[in-house]
Design an enzyme around this catalytic site. Structure first.
Site, mmCIF file in Angstrom:
data_model
loop_
_atom_site.group_PDB
_atom_site.id
_atom_site.type_symbol
_atom_site.label_atom_id
_atom_site.label_comp_id
_atom_site.label_asym_id
_atom_site.label_seq_id
_atom_site.Cartn_x
_atom_site.Cartn_y
_atom_site.Cartn_z
ATOM 1 N N ASP A 35 0.841 -1.195 0.000
ATOM 2 C CA ASP A 35 0.000 0.000 0.000
ATOM 3 C C ASP A 35 0.877 1.247 0.000
ATOM 4 O OD1 ASP A 35 -2.310 1.485 0.041
ATOM 5 O OD2 ASP A 35 -2.609 1.315 2.209
ATOM 6 N N ASN A 83 -10.451 -2.973 -6.722
ATOM 7 C CA ASN A 83 -9.616 -1.961 -7.379
ATOM 8 C C ASN A 83 -10.114 -1.557 -8.759
ATOM 9 O OD1 ASN A 83 -6.464 -3.125 -5.958
ATOM 10 N ND2 ASN A 83 -7.871 -1.547 -5.236
#
EC number: 2.5.1.-
Length: 271
Positions: A35, A83
């Protein structure tokens, strides 16, 4: 002189209270939620895709470092089923990344004896991404070292739902009864089921960027994983940061619901 595009200092991990012991226990299976690529780029006033490109280079470095440390499985959360909600240009770039990554890195993976696996709903990936994945798996299939396992278009809830449907169908076909379903039955039907039983569940889960949540990743498999959160954005994650996480792991007492190895005193925490 004025700087219109200031560079933020590279993140330096805070000094750990534990020293990494290269002769100590190394987690056999490490999973990482990568991340912070976008924030890394934004901090430098660069487009988000620049962060993803830098993050790809970090994957290469960490893959080799983990392999050299003796890690057996490295599972990387590359793209979640959620996503797809990101801007189209960014998604398109992310779908090209595996192509660029494997085309440039597979020769090194072969040299390092690393085997590639990709888990997730690959049928929904663009054809050029699917082709790159298939090539990488085929080219490294005979490697016997660390498994580099990408979670690509993966979500743990979807994984569990798929497994439950498969098990229900097998019960309906009288392959076994509902009473015969065990934890092993479920584990066999998950996307980590290709791994040997002792390697399916990560011993250590790392998340970068300072966020402290699981984000629908390996919900079944991390039941007893040790968690390590670092403020380092993924492009800044280094071999030293990995060793810091492992040092923390090496100094934890993994009880799996039991008692500590040392004698428990009256009134101590029973958990």
């Amino acid at each position: 002189m004025l700087r219109f595009f200031p560079q933020k200092n590279k993140y330096v991990e805070e000094a750990s209270q534990y020293a990494f012991d290269k002769e100590g226990q190394i987690p056999q299976h490490i999973a990482i939620i990568m991340d912070g690529n976008g924030r890394w780029a934004q901090n430098r006033r660069l487009p988000r895709i620049a962060g993803h490109k830098e993050g790809m280079d970090t994957v290469k470095k960490i893959t080799k470092h983990a392999s050299h440390l003796g890690v057996k499985v490295l599972t990387l959360y590359a793209f979640s089923t959620e996503n797809w909600k990101r801007p189209t240009d960014e998604v398109n770039f992310l779908m090209q990344l595996p192509v660029d990554f494997f085309d440039t890195f597979v020769p090194e993976l072969i040299k390092e004896n690393v085997k590639v696996n990709v888990m997730g709903y690959q049928e929904f990936l663009p054809s050029h991404t699917q082709d790159a994945v298939k090539r990488a798996i085929e080219q490294t299939k005979d490697n016997t070292g660390m498994v580099l396992n990408f979670a690509l278009n993966y979500g743990a809830r979807a994984e569990l739902l798929t497994a439950m449907k498969q098990i229900a169908a097998e019960v309906s076909e009288k392959a076994y009864t509902a009473d015969e379903i065990t934890e092993e039955t479920i584990a066999d039907h998950l996307m980590t089921g290709f791994l040997p039983t002792e390697l399916r569940d990560p011993e250590l889960l790392i998340r970068t960027s300072g966020e402290e949540r699981i984000s629908n990743f390996l919900l079944w498999q991390i039941a007893y994983s040790e968690l390590f959160f670092t403020k380092a954005l993924w492009p800044d994650f280094s071999g030293d940061t990995l060793e810091t996480a492992i040092a923390s792991f090496q100094n934890r007492n993994r009880r799996f619901g039991g008692l500590k190895e040392t004698t428990e005193t009256e009134g101590s925490d029973p958990q």
